[in-house]
Write an enzyme that holds these catalytic residues in place. Sequence first.
Site, PDB file in Angstrom:
ATOM      1  N   ASP A   1     -27.658  -5.720 -31.913  1.00  0.00           N
ATOM      2  CA  ASP A   1     -27.306  -6.733 -32.912  1.00  0.00           C
ATOM      3  C   ASP A   1     -27.433  -6.108 -34.287  1.00  0.00           C
ATOM      4  O   ASP A   1     -28.267  -5.225 -34.515  1.00  0.00           O
ATOM      5  CB  ASP A   1     -28.236  -7.947 -32.805  1.00  0.00           C
ATOM      6  CG  ASP A   1     -27.999  -8.749 -31.532  1.00  0.00           C
ATOM      7  OD1 ASP A   1     -26.853  -8.759 -31.050  1.00  0.00           O
ATOM      8  OD2 ASP A   1     -28.963  -9.364 -31.034  1.00  0.00           O
TER       9      ASP A   1
ATOM     10  N   ASP B   1     -21.200 -12.049 -30.126  1.00  0.00           N
ATOM     11  CA  ASP B   1     -21.838 -13.354 -30.279  1.00  0.00           C
ATOM     12  C   ASP B   1     -20.943 -14.315 -31.063  1.00  0.00           C
ATOM     13  O   ASP B   1     -20.807 -15.488 -30.702  1.00  0.00           O
ATOM     14  CB  ASP B   1     -23.175 -13.209 -31.007  1.00  0.00           C
ATOM     15  CG  ASP B   1     -24.194 -12.407 -30.214  1.00  0.00           C
ATOM     16  OD1 ASP B   1     -24.104 -12.405 -28.977  1.00  0.00           O
ATOM     17  OD2 ASP B   1     -25.062 -11.785 -30.844  1.00  0.00           O
TER      18      ASP B   1
END
Length: 208
Positions: A137, A169
Amino acid sequence: MKKNHLYYVYALRIVLLDQLLKLLVHFNMQQEQEVALIGNWFKLHYTLNPGMAFGFEFGSFYGKLLLTIFRLAIILGIGWYLHKLIQRKAHKGLIWSLVLIFAGGLGNLIDSIFYGAFLGLATLDAATPWLHGQVIDMLFIDVGPIALPHWVPKFGGLTVSAPIFNIADISAFVGIVMVVILHRRFFTTEESSPSTPPPATDLQQQPK
């Protein structure tokens, strides 16, 4: 038929963009390093997520393996359903929603399956690097600490920071939001085409 292939092409583009940014961050930043992009609120922040969205994990020794297998099953199911929707010429909005969800899920599934073996990002105490990769991430909207309302189950009253996420995401989130908001339009039975006149009866008019 060629137009149907565009759905798969756009899904592949999202996956490639997601993977490209993850690899660029991995090979050019240190873990937990932060780089400001826009002011002091939108940043690149390299972090690893061993679990699902927002860091939720399966709490057992085989948790990561089970999570990866679960993700794989879900992605196969979504892919099959997407294929059927395209064949049925379903509502384009529903198809595009599934494209986004499928691409997002596939992007993070690649991390889980391969990153432990190829990038050395397996979870701690993993029996094998395969299927134990952590998700990269990096996108961080820094709005400071967030106080959760007390009515939130289990986490009510806690102060948390904004989640750090990736392109996969975002893709899955947008697709899910589209389905939630527009589900009535997507799943409403299409108006039936004008009914054809009833077939002529076999009885012929008798001559007068």
